[in-house]
Design a protein around this motif. Structure first.
Motif, PDB file in Angstrom:
ATOM      1  N   GLY A  35       0.917  -1.127  -0.134  1.00 55.74           N
ATOM      2  CA  GLY A  35       0.031  -0.005   0.128  1.00 55.74           C
ATOM      3  C   GLY A  35       0.810   1.402  -0.042  1.00 55.74           C
ATOM      4  N   GLY A  36       0.438   2.290   0.925  1.00 59.64           N
ATOM      5  CA  GLY A  36       1.188   3.592   0.952  1.00 59.64           C
ATOM      6  C   GLY A  36       2.660   3.280   1.324  1.00 59.64           C
ATOM      7  N   HIS A  37       3.174   2.357   2.008  1.00 59.71           N
ATOM      8  CA  HIS A  37       4.495   2.275   2.341  1.00 59.71           C
ATOM      9  C   HIS A  37       5.036   2.034   1.330  1.00 59.71           C
ATOM     10  CE1 HIS A  37       7.846   0.317   4.336  1.00 59.71           C
ATOM     11  NE2 HIS A  37       8.198   1.605   4.872  1.00 59.71           N
ATOM     12  N   GLU A  38       4.894   0.701   0.621  1.00 59.61           N
ATOM     13  CA  GLU A  38       5.513   0.370  -0.694  1.00 59.61           C
ATOM     14  C   GLU A  38       5.571   1.558  -1.753  1.00 59.61           C
ATOM     15  OE1 GLU A  38       5.127  -3.133  -4.278  1.00 59.61           O
ATOM     16  OE2 GLU A  38       3.379  -2.542  -2.522  1.00 59.61           O
ATOM     17  N   LYS A  39       4.680   2.242  -1.874  1.00 55.52           N
ATOM     18  CA  LYS A  39       4.634   3.292  -2.933  1.00 55.52           C
ATOM     19  C   LYS A  39       5.525   4.350  -2.713  1.00 55.52           C
ATOM     20  CE  LYS A  39       1.640   6.435  -5.327  1.00 55.52           C
ATOM     21  NZ  LYS A  39       0.278   7.265  -5.255  1.00 55.52           N
ATOM     22  N   THR A  40       5.764   4.652  -1.308  1.00 56.40           N
ATOM     23  CA  THR A  40       6.505   5.571  -0.899  1.00 56.40           C
ATOM     24  C   THR A  40       7.913   5.156  -0.874  1.00 56.40           C
ATOM     25  OG1 THR A  40       4.939   6.741   0.585  1.00 56.40           O
ATOM     26  CG2 THR A  40       7.278   7.000   1.144  1.00 56.40           C
ATOM     27  N   MET A  41       8.239   3.971  -0.593  1.00 52.28           N
ATOM     28  CA  MET A  41       9.870   3.444  -0.686  1.00 52.28           C
ATOM     29  C   MET A  41      10.146   3.317  -1.942  1.00 52.28           C
ATOM     30  SD  MET A  41      10.949   2.162   2.232  1.00 52.28           S
ATOM     31  CE  MET A  41      12.194   0.847   1.783  1.00 52.28           C
ATOM     32  N   ARG A  42       9.108   2.940  -3.105  1.00 48.84           N
ATOM     33  CA  ARG A  42       9.363   2.859  -4.291  1.00 48.84           C
ATOM     34  C   ARG A  42       9.658   4.232  -5.105  1.00 48.84           C
ATOM     35  NH1 ARG A  42       8.682  -1.625  -7.143  1.00 48.84           N
ATOM     36  NH2 ARG A  42       7.504  -2.476  -5.572  1.00 48.84           N
ATOM     37  N   THR A  43       9.017   5.163  -4.457  1.00 49.85           N
ATOM     38  CA  THR A  43       9.157   6.604  -5.168  1.00 49.85           C
ATOM     39  C   THR A  43      10.262   7.288  -4.564  1.00 49.85           C
ATOM     40  OG1 THR A  43       6.678   6.750  -5.600  1.00 49.85           O
ATOM     41  CG2 THR A  43       8.030   8.906  -5.722  1.00 49.85           C
ATOM     42  N   VAL A  44      10.453   7.147  -3.058  1.00 55.60           N
ATOM     43  CA  VAL A  44      11.408   8.051  -2.404  1.00 55.60           C
ATOM     44  C   VAL A  44      12.670   7.607  -2.263  1.00 55.60           C
ATOM     45  CG1 VAL A  44      11.987   9.181  -0.249  1.00 55.60           C
ATOM     46  CG2 VAL A  44       9.620   9.344  -1.399  1.00 55.60           C
ATOM     47  N   PHE A  45      12.798   6.168  -1.843  1.00 60.43           N
ATOM     48  CA  PHE A  45      13.749   5.276  -1.390  1.00 60.43           C
ATOM     49  C   PHE A  45      14.877   5.045  -2.403  1.00 60.43           C
ATOM     50  CE2 PHE A  45      16.005   1.260  -0.174  1.00 60.43           C
ATOM     51  CZ  PHE A  45      17.018   1.878   0.829  1.00 60.43           C
ATOM     52  N   LEU A  46      14.000   3.978  -3.202  1.00 59.30           N
ATOM     53  CA  LEU A  46      14.665   3.006  -4.351  1.00 59.30           C
ATOM     54  C   LEU A  46      15.514   4.000  -5.206  1.00 59.30           C
ATOM     55  CD1 LEU A  46      12.136   0.346  -5.633  1.00 59.30           C
ATOM     56  CD2 LEU A  46      14.168   0.283  -3.989  1.00 59.30           C
ATOM     57  N   PRO A  47      15.324   5.099  -5.869  1.00 53.83           N
ATOM     58  CA  PRO A  47      16.198   5.753  -6.702  1.00 53.83           C
ATOM     59  C   PRO A  47      17.347   6.241  -6.041  1.00 53.83           C
ATOM     60  CG  PRO A  47      14.068   7.119  -6.303  1.00 53.83           C
ATOM     61  CD  PRO A  47      13.797   5.599  -5.999  1.00 53.83           C
ATOM     62  N   ARG A  48      16.972   6.797  -4.637  1.00 53.11           N
ATOM     63  CA  ARG A  48      18.254   7.190  -4.006  1.00 53.11           C
ATOM     64  C   ARG A  48      19.188   6.241  -3.538  1.00 53.11           C
ATOM     65  NH1 ARG A  48      13.930  10.542  -3.287  1.00 53.11           N
ATOM     66  NH2 ARG A  48      14.223  12.822  -2.913  1.00 53.11           N
ATOM     67  N   PHE A  49      18.806   5.059  -3.234  1.00 49.27           N
ATOM     68  CA  PHE A  49      19.439   4.102  -2.759  1.00 49.27           C
ATOM     69  C   PHE A  49      20.391   3.510  -4.128  1.00 49.27           C
ATOM     70  CE2 PHE A  49      20.342  -0.645  -2.375  1.00 49.27           C
ATOM     71  CZ  PHE A  49      20.975  -0.557  -1.232  1.00 49.27           C
ATOM     72  N   GLU A  50      19.705   3.403  -4.958  1.00 47.98           N
ATOM     73  CA  GLU A  50      20.386   2.710  -6.265  1.00 47.98           C
ATOM     74  C   GLU A  50      21.401   3.707  -6.848  1.00 47.98           C
ATOM     75  OE1 GLU A  50      17.358   1.483  -8.870  1.00 47.98           O
ATOM     76  OE2 GLU A  50      16.762  -0.330  -7.578  1.00 47.98           O
ATOM     77  N   ALA A  51      21.147   5.011  -6.649  1.00 42.12           N
ATOM     78  CA  ALA A  51      22.240   5.924  -7.077  1.00 42.12           C
ATOM     79  C   ALA A  51      23.439   6.044  -6.279  1.00 42.12           C
ATOM     80  CB  ALA A  51      21.766   7.540  -7.361  1.00 42.12           C
ATOM     81  N   LEU A  52      22.968   6.086  -4.941  1.00 42.51           N
ATOM     82  CA  LEU A  52      23.990   5.956  -3.897  1.00 42.51           C
ATOM     83  C   LEU A  52      25.133   4.905  -3.968  1.00 42.51           C
ATOM     84  CD1 LEU A  52      24.907   7.967  -1.459  1.00 42.51           C
ATOM     85  CD2 LEU A  52      23.465   6.500   0.048  1.00 42.51           C
ATOM     86  N   THR A  53      24.512   3.783  -4.149  1.00 42.70           N
ATOM     87  CA  THR A  53      25.192   2.435  -4.033  1.00 42.70           C
ATOM     88  C   THR A  53      25.618   1.908  -5.212  1.00 42.70           C
ATOM     89  OG1 THR A  53      23.597   1.185  -3.732  1.00 42.70           O
ATOM     90  CG2 THR A  53      24.205   2.086  -1.758  1.00 42.70           C
ATOM     91  N   GLY A  54      24.904   2.103  -6.322  1.00 45.60           N
ATOM     92  CA  GLY A  54      25.222   1.411  -7.451  1.00 45.60           C
ATOM     93  C   GLY A  54      24.484   0.099  -7.437  1.00 45.60           C
ATOM     94  N   THR A  55      23.676  -0.372  -6.459  1.00 48.34           N
ATOM     95  CA  THR A  55      23.161  -1.384  -6.295  1.00 48.34           C
ATOM     96  C   THR A  55      21.534  -1.728  -6.469  1.00 48.34           C
ATOM     97  OG1 THR A  55      24.868  -2.040  -4.614  1.00 48.34           O
ATOM     98  CG2 THR A  55      23.037  -3.571  -4.728  1.00 48.34           C
ATOM     99  N   THR A  56      21.113  -2.654  -7.008  1.00 49.03           N
ATOM    100  CA  THR A  56      19.577  -2.753  -7.100  1.00 49.03           C
ATOM    101  C   THR A  56      19.043  -3.082  -5.915  1.00 49.03           C
ATOM    102  OG1 THR A  56      19.928  -3.108  -9.535  1.00 49.03           O
ATOM    103  CG2 THR A  56      17.863  -4.187  -8.574  1.00 49.03           C
ATOM    104  N   ALA A  57      17.893  -2.474  -5.563  1.00 46.80           N
ATOM    105  CA  ALA A  57      17.149  -3.099  -4.512  1.00 46.80           C
ATOM    106  C   ALA A  57      15.587  -3.533  -4.905  1.00 46.80           C
ATOM    107  CB  ALA A  57      16.970  -1.988  -3.334  1.00 46.80           C
TER     108      ALA A  57
END
Length: 360
Positions: A35-57
């Protein structure tokens, strides 16, 4: 999808220019709430994590099924490398040794959280990073015949009989009945004591007023649809998803009484046996950065970072009316009585099912 800021863009460019030298092939598997938590993680967290670490989540979403998957997996092959959980499932799992110790030196952003959010045995034992999430909220449709519900005892009003929606799980709604009972007795602020010390009285009270309930909702979507259709006119709700609904539907209203305010206790944990502990620590640190916490808060979630909370309170009066943001408010932060629930879980769950949920 949220666009990366300048710092993330530069990190991404540097990785690309270096031919992605040092890029880790590992994939970080993260369990999130659907639901909302997944949507926020996908929108907010994933692009930042993948750009920061070069790793897929990769996000794996669900609810109560997460712990069953973790328990059934081989000891050294957990299905997730990082997961969110709450006190109802996470406390027992932590005691059973299902989580790996966290090296908080590798998660420096935890130092920015309010001390009260970390005043918990899970954090002290390094088994999770704890923080407050949803707050128990009075939700209502503004078409109610009398005054809008503003206190928990209002859910017992005769004009709302059969038009109340409560969550079908006892950990929240038994506490809602305790809030209404305390309010009706003129003893606001004693709901936790009622749950723990007057359990029999509380179940009788819940049984007496169960005819007020027209919907035992299993998820927030069902409750919001029932409110929109006016099949129910008021009830309890988790705040994050409902806050979003309030912004979109002016016919809905909300109240969060100060006394007996209760929040959901959640925490991030690293499953024991994962080979990706270093990545999990990086993800944890990013999750509790000011930038990510601010974006989470803008999407209806609480934050335990006082600096982020102050920004949100100045930016958004609705958010400010729901969540703690001052030192005094953080100090008075309260959760549902999870430890008491855990000590009598099976008994309370069975009694709730037999004597409150069932009409007979």
């Amino acid at each position: 999808m949220t666009q990366p800021n300048r710092r993330i863009f530069l990190i991404s460019s540097a990785l690309a220019a270096a031919g992605c030298a040092g890029r880790r092939a590992d994939e970080l598997r993260i369990f999130v709430y659907a639901g909302g938590h997944e949507k926020t993680m996908r929108t907010v967290f994933l692009p930042r994590f993948e750009a920061l670490t070069g790793t897929t989540a990769t996000l794996h979403s669900g609810w109560w099924d997460s712990m069953a998957k973790l328990k059934s997996a081989p000891a050294n092959d957990p299905p997730f490398d990082l997961m969110i959980t709450d006190a109802t499932q996470g406390y027992p799992a932590a005691r059973e040794g299902l989580f790996a110790p966290i090296d908080f030196d590798a998660v420096p952003n935890h130092k920015s959280l309010a001390a009260v959010a970390l005043d918990n045995w899970v954090f002290r034992d390094r088994l999770g990073l704890t923080y407050p999430d949803a707050v128990q909220t009075i939700a209502y449709h503004k078409s109610t015949q009398e005054a809008a519900p503003a206190r928990w005892s209002d859910l017992l009003r005769p004009d709302l009989k059969g038009k109340i929606g409560l969550y079908n799980h006892f950990y929240m709604s038994l506490y809602t009945f305790a809030c209404a009972m305390a309010d009706q007795e003129g003893k606001q602020g004693t709901a936790t004591a009622i749950v723990q010390e007057r359990t029999d009285d509380l179940f009788r009270f819940a049984r007496e007023y169960r005819n007020q309930i027209g919907l035992w909702w299993p998820n927030t979507t069902d409750m919001m649809l029932a409110l929109a259709d006016k099949r129910v006119l008021a009830g309890n709700m988790h705040s994050p998803e409902y806050m979003q609904a309030l912004r979109e539907k002016p016919e809905l209203g909300a109240a969060v009484p100060d006394l007996d305010r209760a929040m959901v206790q959640v925490f991030w944990a690293i499953p024991a046996g994962t080979p990706r502990k270093s990545l999990a620590h990086e993800a944890l640190n990013l999750l509790f950065s000011h930038e990510v916490q601010l974006e989470f808060a803008r999407r209806g979630m609480a934050t335990a970072r006082s600096d982020t909370a102050q920004v949100m309170a100045a930016e958004d009066p609705l958010w400010k009316s729901f969540y703690p943001y001052t030192a005094d408010q953080f100090q008075s932060l309260r959760y549902y009585p999870y430890e008491f629930y855990a000590s009598r879980w099976d008994e309370l769950a069975d009694r709730w099912e037999r004597t409150v949920l069932r009409a007979g």
